[in-house]
Scaffold this motif. Structure first.
Motif, mmCIF file in Angstrom:
data_model
loop_
_atom_site.group_PDB
_atom_site.id
_atom_site.type_symbol
_atom_site.label_atom_id
_atom_site.label_comp_id
_atom_site.label_asym_id
_atom_site.label_seq_id
_atom_site.Cartn_x
_atom_site.Cartn_y
_atom_site.Cartn_z
ATOM 1 N N LEU A 178 45.681 46.051 27.720
ATOM 2 C CA LEU A 178 46.116 45.140 28.780
ATOM 3 C C LEU A 178 46.467 45.913 30.044
ATOM 4 N N ARG A 179 47.201 47.017 29.892
ATOM 5 C CA ARG A 179 47.552 47.837 31.061
ATOM 6 C C ARG A 179 46.296 48.387 31.723
ATOM 7 N N GLU A 180 45.360 48.852 30.907
ATOM 8 C CA GLU A 180 44.098 49.381 31.442
ATOM 9 C C GLU A 180 43.360 48.318 32.258
ATOM 10 N N ILE A 181 43.283 47.100 31.707
ATOM 11 C CA ILE A 181 42.551 46.014 32.379
ATOM 12 C C ILE A 181 43.243 45.626 33.680
ATOM 13 N N LEU A 182 44.571 45.473 33.632
ATOM 14 C CA LEU A 182 45.313 45.078 34.828
ATOM 15 C C LEU A 182 45.178 46.128 35.923
ATOM 16 N N GLN A 183 45.222 47.402 35.553
ATOM 17 C CA GLN A 183 45.113 48.469 36.539
ATOM 18 C C GLN A 183 43.722 48.474 37.180
ATOM 19 N N ARG A 184 42.695 48.235 36.381
ATOM 20 C CA ARG A 184 41.335 48.197 36.935
ATOM 21 C C ARG A 184 41.162 47.014 37.885
ATOM 22 N N VAL A 185 41.717 45.864 37.500
ATOM 23 C CA VAL A 185 41.622 44.686 38.377
ATOM 24 C C VAL A 185 42.371 44.934 39.687
ATOM 25 N N LYS A 186 43.523 45.562 39.601
ATOM 26 C CA LYS A 186 44.296 45.853 40.809
ATOM 27 C C LYS A 186 43.538 46.823 41.714
ATOM 28 N N THR A 187 42.868 47.802 41.127
ATOM 29 C CA THR A 187 42.080 48.746 41.910
ATOM 30 C C THR A 187 40.910 48.042 42.597
ATOM 31 N N ILE A 188 40.281 47.123 41.877
ATOM 32 C CA ILE A 188 39.175 46.351 42.473
ATOM 33 C C ILE A 188 39.678 45.541 43.660
ATOM 34 N N ALA A 189 40.859 44.926 43.508
ATOM 35 C CA ALA A 189 41.421 44.124 44.600
ATOM 36 C C ALA A 189 41.728 44.978 45.816
ATOM 37 N N ALA A 190 42.151 46.229 45.584
ATOM 38 C CA ALA A 190 42.510 47.103 46.704
ATOM 39 C C ALA A 190 41.292 47.626 47.442
ATOM 40 N N THR A 191 40.157 47.721 46.747
ATOM 41 C CA THR A 191 38.967 48.322 47.368
ATOM 42 C C THR A 191 37.946 47.292 47.829
ATOM 43 N N ALA A 192 38.032 46.070 47.313
ATOM 44 C CA ALA A 192 37.049 45.044 47.683
ATOM 45 C C ALA A 192 37.343 44.514 49.076
ATOM 46 N N GLY A 193 36.319 44.105 49.750
ATOM 47 C CA GLY A 193 36.505 43.513 51.066
ATOM 48 C C GLY A 193 36.815 42.038 50.968
ATOM 49 N N SER A 194 37.372 41.487 52.020
ATOM 50 C CA SER A 194 37.644 40.052 52.064
ATOM 51 C C SER A 194 36.301 39.315 52.193
ATOM 52 N N PRO A 195 36.122 38.132 51.557
ATOM 53 C CA PRO A 195 37.107 37.355 50.809
ATOM 54 C C PRO A 195 37.160 37.695 49.323
ATOM 55 N N LEU A 196 36.356 38.671 48.862
ATOM 56 C CA LEU A 196 36.363 39.010 47.440
ATOM 57 C C LEU A 196 37.737 39.500 46.995
ATOM 58 N N ALA A 197 38.442 40.252 47.860
ATOM 59 C CA ALA A 197 39.766 40.751 47.514
ATOM 60 C C ALA A 197 40.733 39.590 47.281
ATOM 61 N N ASP A 198 40.560 38.504 48.047
ATOM 62 C CA ASP A 198 41.432 37.338 47.873
ATOM 63 C C ASP A 198 41.242 36.722 46.489
ATOM 64 N N VAL A 199 39.993 36.687 46.038
ATOM 65 C CA VAL A 199 39.716 36.113 44.716
ATOM 66 C C VAL A 199 40.351 36.971 43.625
ATOM 67 N N VAL A 200 40.222 38.289 43.723
ATOM 68 C CA VAL A 200 40.775 39.177 42.694
ATOM 69 C C VAL A 200 42.310 39.143 42.719
#
Length: 564
Positions: free
Chosen positions: A293-315
């Motif tokens: 769970l920690r691994e998955i949450l950390q990966r999702v958070k990293t994706i949100a930080a690196t993705a551009g808008s509006p994809l970051a908003d979805v993540v």
């Protein structure tokens, strides 16, 4: 309350004095022992059975105080929880110390007097076949002691069942089980009041243990035609296998979904993947797969930080959905159950990843949680993650539940952020005195000029005890603003039982702060005659001492001391 518990804990041995009320509540399963408290309990275990017995007696007394109306069996169950807490502490110690620590714990239980000792021993015997702690404790008793425990259980109105349960549950082995049986039979016959039926019943209860150990394992022959598995056992094995298979499938699915999430470029596809992933995350909590769970949450958070808008908003929306979903309640329940275990650190790591989304969900759970220990744990979490979310916390200041508002005031005070002051100001006129008291304590913790300014508003509170706390919390920065209220307090006409404490605190406050503007009022008190009023004479003495301190005149100080 703290003083009361320490009196209960001390007895004749001061070793227990180091444990406070929170530690005893934690031993009873109502909270979490701090590492320092756990070390103190281990030290008591090392000191010998007598000290351990004092500790358990104190916990038993507290269980009676805290759980009014509880039966003796209920209190014994509470104390069994305390032994389970001690068992977890022992498991964290070096392996070569386990024998001594468990032996001291087991011997301490034998030393406990009525009604605690017999009641707890009955509970241990009843639970020996299913409770690991009970098994370990009974395994560290001698054959003679186990026989004595069984007989005492019978003597206290118990039934024959505990005898077999105790012997079978602790897996005595052939020789020890046979010895226990012989001792029980011998003592029953010596007492002469149970009769042959009781003796035969004890033997039947112990017989499965004797029969299982009687066979020579090297001479056993297996007849495959006779091997059968009950339906219940088969269902249990299938459930376990299905659980293992399901947990593995969930891990594979969520990792695949995260990979897809990282590679998605279209918003519509990203939304579908995010919704599916949110549904599977709860499964990781259910199967206690916190590392994944920690691994998955950390990966999702990293994706949100690196993705551009509006994809970051979805993540980011996905993280918020996970935090506000039913899985977070299960996560908090797991954190409570697994405190002081390796899993606790894994769950804490999951909380850290979701920190920006968890404030509101944790406050919601805090407002509905009935257990004091669980509420304390939630407050600790909110203090840990709340420094960047003062406004989110402050939004709950207007909640209709006074107990939740008091918890929020406590959290804001522990965060010590000046940003919390505007929210605490709104509690100065709150209808519940406990909320106002907590708000003032929070302002004292923050300690800025603005916080001190707000404390002055409590000087005219309708509760005397709150006014007293405000007086004792003032410092020199607030003196000009507080002086009108202090002067009015000192000039109040005539001492009375109700106003004496306040006027005394007022005199001590102006003396401590060196308030020269209070000199006229102090002189008036210092020269007033209180012939038949003891409290008035005490106020006069305090006023003279305050004048001497403010004016800084040694001669005046000496005169005041002589007059007193």
């Amino acid at each position: 309350a703290d003083i009361q518990v320490k009196e209960l804990a001390m007895g004749e041995n001061n070793e227990v004095e180091v444990l406070g009320q929170d530690a005893f509540h934690s031993l009873l399963g109502q909270g979490r022992l701090t590492p320092e408290e756990g070390a103190q309990v281990i030290e008591i275990l090392h000191s010998g059975p007598e000290d351990v017995g004092n500790l358990l007696s104190a916990a038993y007394a507290l269980a009676g105080e805290a759980l009014e109306g509880t039966t003796e069996e209920g209190r014994a169950d509470q104390l069994l929880r305390a032994t389970q807490s001690v068992d977890r502490l022992i498991l964290n110690e070096p392996l070569d110390q386990h024998g001594t620590l468990y032996s001291n714990l087991a011997q301490a239980l034998l030393m406990l007097e009525k009604p605690l000792g017999p009641s707890l021993m009955r509970t241990l015997l009843d639970k020996a076949s299913e409770d690991v702690t009970a098994q370990v404790i009974l395994e560290h008793l001698s054959s003679d002691q186990i026989a004595d425990v069984i007989l005492k259980s019978l003597g206290e109105g118990g039934v024959i069942k505990p005898a077999g349960t105790g012997a079978g549950g602790v897996r005595l082995g052939y020789e020890k089980a046979k010895t226990v049986l012989a001792l029980v039979e011998m003592r029953l016959r010596e007492q002469g009041k149970y009769g042959p039926l009781i003796t035969e019943a004890v033997e039947r209860a112990l017989q499965p243990v004797l029969s299982a150990a009687e066979e020579d394992p090297l001479a056993v022959e297996f007849d495959e035609s006779q091997i059968t598995v009950s339906d219940e056992e088969m269902k249990r094995c299938l459930r376990e296998a299905h659980g293992i298979d399901e947990a593995g499938s969930i891990r594979d699915v969520v990792r695949t979904l995260v990979d897809v999430l990282a590679d998605s470029v279209e918003k519509e596809e990203l939304v579908d993947v995010a919704e599916t992933l949110a549904g599977y995350v709860s499964g990781l909590v259910e199967h206690r797969d916190f590392a994944v769970l920690r691994e998955i949450l950390q990966r999702v958070k990293t994706i949100a930080a690196t993705a551009g808008s509006p994809l970051a908003d979805v993540v980011n929306g996905l993280l918020k959905r996970i935090a506000e979903g039913p899985g977070v309640e299960s996560l908090m329940a797991a954190l409570w159950e697994m405190r002081m275990t390796p899993s606790e650190q894994e769950i804490q790591a999951c909380v850290e990843v979701l920190a920006d989304q968890l404030v509101r969900p944790l406050v919601r759970i805090l407002g509905e949680e009935p257990r004091a220990g669980m509420r304390a744990m939630l407050r600790d979490l909110l203090v840990r993650i709340g420094s960047k979310h003062i406004d989110e916390l402050g939004a709950f200041i207007t909640d209709s539940r006074w107990y939740l508002v008091r918890n929020i005031a406590d959290i804001l005070g522990r965060l010590r952020s000046p940003e919390g002051i505007p929210y605490l100001v709104r509690l100065v006129r709150h209808w519940e005195p406990r909320v106002r008291t907590q708000a003032m304590d929070a302002l004292v913790s923050i300690g800025t000029d603005a916080a001190q300014e707000t404390i002055s508003a409590f000087l005219d509170d309708r509760e005397d005890r709150i006014r007293l706390r405000a007086l004792r919390s003032l410092d020199a920065r607030l003196l000009p603003m507080a002086m009108p209220a202090l002067r009015a307090l000192l000039e109040a006409q005539g001492p009375s039982n109700r106003s004496f404490g306040l006027r005394q605190a007022g005199i001590e406050t102006v003396a401590r702060l060196g308030a020269r503007d209070a000199i006229p009022a102090l002189k008036k008190i210092a020269h007033t005659s209180f012939v038949f009023n003891k409290q008035g004479r005490e106020l006069r003495r305090l006023a003279r001492m305050a004048l001497a301190r403010i004016e800084g005149a040694p001669a005046v100080m000496d005169q005041a001391k002589r007059a007193s």
